[in-house]
Design an enzyme around this catalytic site. Structure first.
Site, PDB file in Angstrom:
ATOM      1  N   ASP A   1      24.392  -9.901  -0.806  1.00 41.71           N
ATOM      2  CA  ASP A   1      23.765  -9.054   0.220  1.00 41.71           C
ATOM      3  C   ASP A   1      22.566  -8.271  -0.318  1.00 41.71           C
ATOM      4  OD1 ASP A   1      24.924  -7.189  -1.397  1.00 41.71           O
ATOM      5  OD2 ASP A   1      26.236  -6.319   0.127  1.00 41.71           O
ATOM      6  N   GLY A   2      22.200  -8.487  -1.581  1.00 45.68           N
ATOM      7  CA  GLY A   2      21.008  -7.840  -2.121  1.00 45.68           C
ATOM      8  C   GLY A   2      21.289  -6.577  -2.919  1.00 45.68           C
ATOM      9  N   GLU A   3      22.524  -6.098  -2.887  1.00 46.04           N
ATOM     10  CA  GLU A   3      22.829  -4.912  -3.699  1.00 46.04           C
ATOM     11  C   GLU A   3      22.789  -5.271  -5.186  1.00 46.04           C
ATOM     12  OE1 GLU A   3      26.522  -3.152  -2.534  1.00 46.04           O
ATOM     13  OE2 GLU A   3      25.827  -2.724  -0.490  1.00 46.04           O
TER      14      GLU A   3
ATOM     15  N   ARG B   1      -0.177   7.008  -6.739  1.00 45.97           N
ATOM     16  CA  ARG B   1      -1.513   7.097  -6.113  1.00 45.97           C
ATOM     17  C   ARG B   1      -1.489   7.845  -4.790  1.00 45.97           C
ATOM     18  NH1 ARG B   1      -3.950   1.047  -7.353  1.00 45.97           N
ATOM     19  NH2 ARG B   1      -2.302   0.512  -8.780  1.00 45.97           N
ATOM     20  N   GLN B   2      -0.396   7.730  -4.036  1.00 41.82           N
ATOM     21  CA  GLN B   2      -0.338   8.382  -2.708  1.00 41.82           C
ATOM     22  C   GLN B   2       0.094   9.834  -2.910  1.00 41.82           C
ATOM     23  OE1 GLN B   2      -0.843   6.617   0.332  1.00 41.82           O
ATOM     24  NE2 GLN B   2      -0.212   8.197   1.773  1.00 41.82           N
TER      25      GLN B   2
ATOM     26  N   ASP C   1     -15.570   4.028 -12.548  1.00 46.78           N
ATOM     27  CA  ASP C   1     -15.766   5.212 -11.696  1.00 46.78           C
ATOM     28  C   ASP C   1     -15.748   6.481 -12.531  1.00 46.78           C
ATOM     29  OD1 ASP C   1     -13.053   5.531 -12.286  1.00 46.78           O
ATOM     30  OD2 ASP C   1     -12.439   4.520 -10.449  1.00 46.78           O
TER      31      ASP C   1
ATOM     32  N   LYS D   1     -17.744   4.197  -7.749  1.00 44.86           N
ATOM     33  CA  LYS D   1     -16.944   3.258  -6.940  1.00 44.86           C
ATOM     34  C   LYS D   1     -16.478   3.914  -5.652  1.00 44.86           C
ATOM     35  CE  LYS D   1     -12.452   2.007  -7.801  1.00 44.86           C
ATOM     36  NZ  LYS D   1     -11.365   1.417  -8.579  1.00 44.86           N
TER      37      LYS D   1
ATOM     38  N   ARG E   1     -13.670   2.836  -2.621  1.00 42.81           N
ATOM     39  CA  ARG E   1     -12.719   1.808  -2.189  1.00 42.81           C
ATOM     40  C   ARG E   1     -12.833   1.620  -0.689  1.00 42.81           C
ATOM     41  NH1 ARG E   1      -8.953  -1.319  -4.092  1.00 42.81           N
ATOM     42  NH2 ARG E   1      -9.059  -0.497  -6.208  1.00 42.81           N
TER      43      ARG E   1
END
Ligand code: R5P
Length: 300
Positions: free
Chosen positions: A36-38, A92-93, A168, A191, A193
């Site tokens: 199941d991905g666990e 980055r966020q 940059d 630079k 983006r």
């Protein structure tokens, strides 16, 4: 020293290199994925200080497995659990660029701070926040610069007419600190983006590279768009040979192939992420940072 290093499968060779530098044991972390991905995480015996080694490229599943490992190590008796994440994703966020966006850096920072006593990372990609401690409240945070490692990597075959080019203004201090011990010139681009795989770039003073070899320097190679644009400008301006060097290479094989076709004849990085093109081990710099931070002694 009462520390053990615990490496996830994909990070085990690099974890062993750090263990060798610190003269401590390195133990594999076993991973199994259920249908199941666990994830099932199983750690080996730990000493009082456990160092978990894993870079956070492709971070979503890796983060959950890190938390499971930290918990298992504490259950096994570790008093201090330190994360060595040479590449740290989600940095980055750092603001909501559009209404409704999550500030990933803050969320992931708190998550790590909630499960680890210390973090050691290399050249984290920070913009508006300059001190990583601000997003990892209450834990010891050590950031390592790869500049000396990259200078040493480039040194043996660099020629005195080589120009190091940073894309940059943010790269300037970093590119200059790589160039200084090599005694070569630096050019810095401007630079903007435009999208995930699109950048606009200008390199003031580019005429000075005619007939000279160039090494592009960046902290991260991700899609490769930045290097590709730089390479196109440098070729048009008459550079004779274009190489690239970065701390972290996240680029996938197809992006590396595009960079080669775009005129970059050699790409080198440290081994924080990309084992296949890595040319310099970051372990000595990590070991030095660990020993000077003495995280286990302070917290454990
Ligand atoms: C940006 O500020 C960074 O320093 C890198 O230039 C950037 O992350 C590289 O990304 P890409 O390879 O996708 O252009």
């Amino acid at each position: 020293m009462t520390a053990t290093i615990h490496g996830f499968p994909e990070a085990l060779p690099a974890a062993h290199r750090l263990a060798h530098e610190l003269s401590v044991d390195c133990r594999p972390i076993e991973l199994r994925h259920f249908p199941d991905g666990e994830s099932l995480v199983r750690v080996g015996p730990s000493s009082a200080t456990a160092i978990v080694y894993r870079s956070l490229d492709d971070p979503n599943a890796k983060l959950i497995e890190l938390l499971l490992a930290a918990s298992a190590l504490r259950d096994g008796g570790a008093r201090t659990v330190i994360l060595v994440a040479p590449y740290l994703g989600y940095m980055r966020q750092d603001i909501a660029f559009q209404p409704g966006e999550a500030i990933s850096q803050k969320v992931i920072g708190r998550l790590i701070a909630g499960h680890f006593d210390g973090l050691i990372t290399v050249d984290p990609h920070l913009h508006r926040i300059h001190d990583l401690s601000d997003v990892m409240p209450g834990i010891s945070v050590t950031t390592v610069s790869a500049a000396a490692t990259l200078s040493a990597m480039l040194g043996p075959d660099i020629t005195p007419d080589t120009v190091l080019v940073g894309p940059d203004s943010e790269s300037r201090p970093w590119v200059e600190s790589i160039a200084a011990p090599l005694g070569v010139d630096v050019l810095i681009g401007e630079k903007r983006r435009l999208g995930d795989r699109e950048v606009a770039l200008a390199i003031p003073g580019i005429d000075s590279i005619r007939g000279r070899p160039v090494i592009l320097i960046d902290d991260v190679i991700s899609s490769g768009a930045t290097l590709l644009r730089c390479a196109a400008l440098l070729q048009a301006a008459g550079a004779v040979r274009i190489e690239a060097a970065a701390t972290h290479c996240l680029a996938r094989a197809q992006d590396l192939a595009i960079l080669a076709r775009g005129g970059i004849c050699r790409i080198r990085s440290t081994d924080t992420v990309h084992a296949t093109i890595a040319s310099a081990a970051i372990a000595p710099a990590l070991a030095e940072a660990y020993l000077s931070a003495r995280i286990g002694d302070r917290i454990g």
